[in-house]
Motif scaffolding. Structure first.
Motif, PDB file in Angstrom:
ATOM      1  N   ASP A  49       0.845  -1.189   0.000  1.00  0.00           N
ATOM      2  CA  ASP A  49       0.000   0.000   0.000  1.00  0.00           C
ATOM      3  C   ASP A  49       0.887   1.248   0.000  1.00  0.00           C
ATOM      4  OD1 ASP A  49      -2.280   1.492  -0.002  1.00  0.00           O
ATOM      5  OD2 ASP A  49      -2.769   1.147   2.107  1.00  0.00           O
ATOM      6  N   ARG A  50       1.191   1.718  -1.177  1.00  0.00           N
ATOM      7  CA  ARG A  50       2.091   2.862  -1.348  1.00  0.00           C
ATOM      8  C   ARG A  50       1.367   3.994  -2.063  1.00  0.00           C
ATOM      9  NH1 ARG A  50       7.514   0.879  -1.095  1.00  0.00           N
ATOM     10  NH2 ARG A  50       7.506  -0.541   0.680  1.00  0.00           N
ATOM     11  N   ASP A  54       4.405   4.621  -6.853  1.00  0.00           N
ATOM     12  CA  ASP A  54       5.320   3.768  -6.089  1.00  0.00           C
ATOM     13  C   ASP A  54       4.661   2.390  -6.003  1.00  0.00           C
ATOM     14  OD1 ASP A  54       7.059   2.535  -4.347  1.00  0.00           O
ATOM     15  OD2 ASP A  54       6.899   4.044  -2.774  1.00  0.00           O
ATOM     16  N   ASP A  55       5.031   1.506  -6.930  1.00  0.00           N
ATOM     17  CA  ASP A  55       4.385   0.203  -7.038  1.00  0.00           C
ATOM     18  C   ASP A  55       5.338  -0.918  -6.651  1.00  0.00           C
ATOM     19  OD1 ASP A  55       1.891   1.182  -8.044  1.00  0.00           O
ATOM     20  OD2 ASP A  55       2.898   1.541  -9.959  1.00  0.00           O
ATOM     21  N   ALA A  56       5.000  -1.613  -5.585  1.00  0.00           N
ATOM     22  CA  ALA A  56       5.789  -2.755  -5.116  1.00  0.00           C
ATOM     23  C   ALA A  56       4.862  -3.954  -5.003  1.00  0.00           C
ATOM     24  CB  ALA A  56       6.424  -2.447  -3.768  1.00  0.00           C
ATOM     25  N   THR A  57       5.266  -5.063  -5.630  1.00  0.00           N
ATOM     26  CA  THR A  57       4.468  -6.289  -5.642  1.00  0.00           C
ATOM     27  C   THR A  57       5.328  -7.460  -5.192  1.00  0.00           C
ATOM     28  OG1 THR A  57       3.181  -5.451  -7.517  1.00  0.00           O
ATOM     29  CG2 THR A  57       3.050  -7.810  -7.098  1.00  0.00           C
ATOM     30  N   PHE A 168       5.847  -4.244   9.225  1.00  0.00           N
ATOM     31  CA  PHE A 168       5.510  -2.841   9.480  1.00  0.00           C
ATOM     32  C   PHE A 168       4.709  -2.203   8.357  1.00  0.00           C
ATOM     33  CE2 PHE A 168       9.481  -3.063   7.246  1.00  0.00           C
ATOM     34  CZ  PHE A 168       9.368  -2.085   6.269  1.00  0.00           C
ATOM     35  N   ASP A 169       4.755  -2.753   7.162  1.00  0.00           N
ATOM     36  CA  ASP A 169       4.090  -2.208   5.980  1.00  0.00           C
ATOM     37  C   ASP A 169       2.757  -2.935   5.794  1.00  0.00           C
ATOM     38  OD1 ASP A 169       4.088  -0.469   3.798  1.00  0.00           O
ATOM     39  OD2 ASP A 169       6.022  -1.170   3.064  1.00  0.00           O
ATOM     40  N   LYS A 170       1.869  -2.394   4.949  1.00  0.00           N
ATOM     41  CA  LYS A 170       0.578  -3.029   4.677  1.00  0.00           C
ATOM     42  C   LYS A 170       0.455  -3.328   3.187  1.00  0.00           C
ATOM     43  CE  LYS A 170      -1.951  -0.670   8.322  1.00  0.00           C
ATOM     44  NZ  LYS A 170      -3.031   0.287   8.612  1.00  0.00           N
ATOM     45  N   THR A 171      -0.365  -4.326   2.876  1.00  0.00           N
ATOM     46  CA  THR A 171      -0.677  -4.587   1.476  1.00  0.00           C
ATOM     47  C   THR A 171      -1.845  -3.700   1.058  1.00  0.00           C
ATOM     48  OG1 THR A 171      -2.156  -6.422   2.022  1.00  0.00           O
ATOM     49  CG2 THR A 171       0.153  -6.969   1.559  1.00  0.00           C
ATOM     50  N   ARG A 172      -1.914  -3.419  -0.239  1.00  0.00           N
ATOM     51  CA  ARG A 172      -2.976  -2.573  -0.768  1.00  0.00           C
ATOM     52  C   ARG A 172      -4.281  -3.376  -0.802  1.00  0.00           C
ATOM     53  NH1 ARG A 172      -1.553  -0.045  -6.323  1.00  0.00           N
ATOM     54  NH2 ARG A 172      -0.043   0.963  -4.962  1.00  0.00           N
ATOM     55  N   SER A 175      -5.631  -5.775  -3.786  1.00  0.00           N
ATOM     56  CA  SER A 175      -4.535  -6.033  -4.731  1.00  0.00           C
ATOM     57  C   SER A 175      -4.114  -7.494  -4.745  1.00  0.00           C
ATOM     58  CB  SER A 175      -3.318  -5.182  -4.385  1.00  0.00           C
ATOM     59  OG  SER A 175      -2.702  -5.650  -3.195  1.00  0.00           O
ATOM     60  N   GLY A 176      -4.693  -8.312  -3.894  1.00  0.00           N
ATOM     61  CA  GLY A 176      -4.326  -9.713  -3.783  1.00  0.00           C
ATOM     62  C   GLY A 176      -4.361 -10.128  -2.335  1.00  0.00           C
TER      63      GLY A 176
END
Length: 185
Positions: A49-50, A54-57, A168-172, A175-176
């Motif tokens: 979730d950026r 800023d796309d990270a998969t 610490f980060d979250k997924t969008r 998005s899956g």
């Protein structure tokens, strides 16, 4: 033998083959090099979730068989990840071979050695990366071993197996989904 007998015999043979296939389960191709009862796994694909641009998969296909449940370094599979940013301009993708998987409840930590990479991640080839996932359903949490150094290229060459950062980060959302199959005692 007439045509009707031949047809009936063919139908009977076909039905027997279908019944046998149903009794033994579906025949599917698998990338799993160690077929057997699975003790734990981390699977799925999701984007982090950026902000826009800023796309990270990340995609996980990590498994640990029951026969290796006392040795998380017998885990196998792949991790694929990519990160593309507009500002600052950066981009690359990588694929890594899993070498460790630990789970506890709905949390998994996996490590893997990068075998292929392109763009800004080419310097990660041969490096061990670690990732942690907290499977929360609709929006999972995610952490990675290079959080403090910037990019996987900058990880030390002697990074230990199954080491990562807290999720610490979250997924969008939408998005899956990342799924942890926890180790059972």
């Amino acid at each position: 033998m007439n045509r009707r007998s031949t047809f009936i015999r063919a139908v009977a043979v076909g039905a027997a083959l279908l019944a046998l296939a149903g009794a033994t389960g579906p025949a599917t191709a698998s990338s799993t090099p160690h077929p057997g009862r699975e003790a734990a796994s981390l699977t799925g694909t999701a984007m982090l979730d950026r902000r826009p641009g800023d796309d990270a998969t990340v995609t996980f296909d990590a498994h640990l068989d029951a026969k290796g449940k006392n040795d998380p370094t017998t885990a196998y599979g792949t991790i694929k990840f990519s990160h593309y940013m507009e500002n600052p301009k950066f981009g690359g993708s990588a694929e890594a071979r899993v070498d460790c998987l630990l789970t506890g409840g709905k949390v998994a930590t996996v490590s893997a050695v990068v075998t292929k990479a392109d763009g800004g991640l080419k310097g990660a080839i041969g490096k061990r990366v670690g990732m942690t996932v907290h499977d929360q359903g609709k929006q999972d949490r995610f952490g990675y071993s290079w959080a403090m150094v910037g990019i996987p290229n900058d990880l030390p060459d002697d990074m230990p197996k199954c080491v990562s950062a807290a999720p610490f980060d979250k997924t969008r959302p939408g998005s899956g989904d990342l799924h942890v199959l926890p180790m059972k005692s």
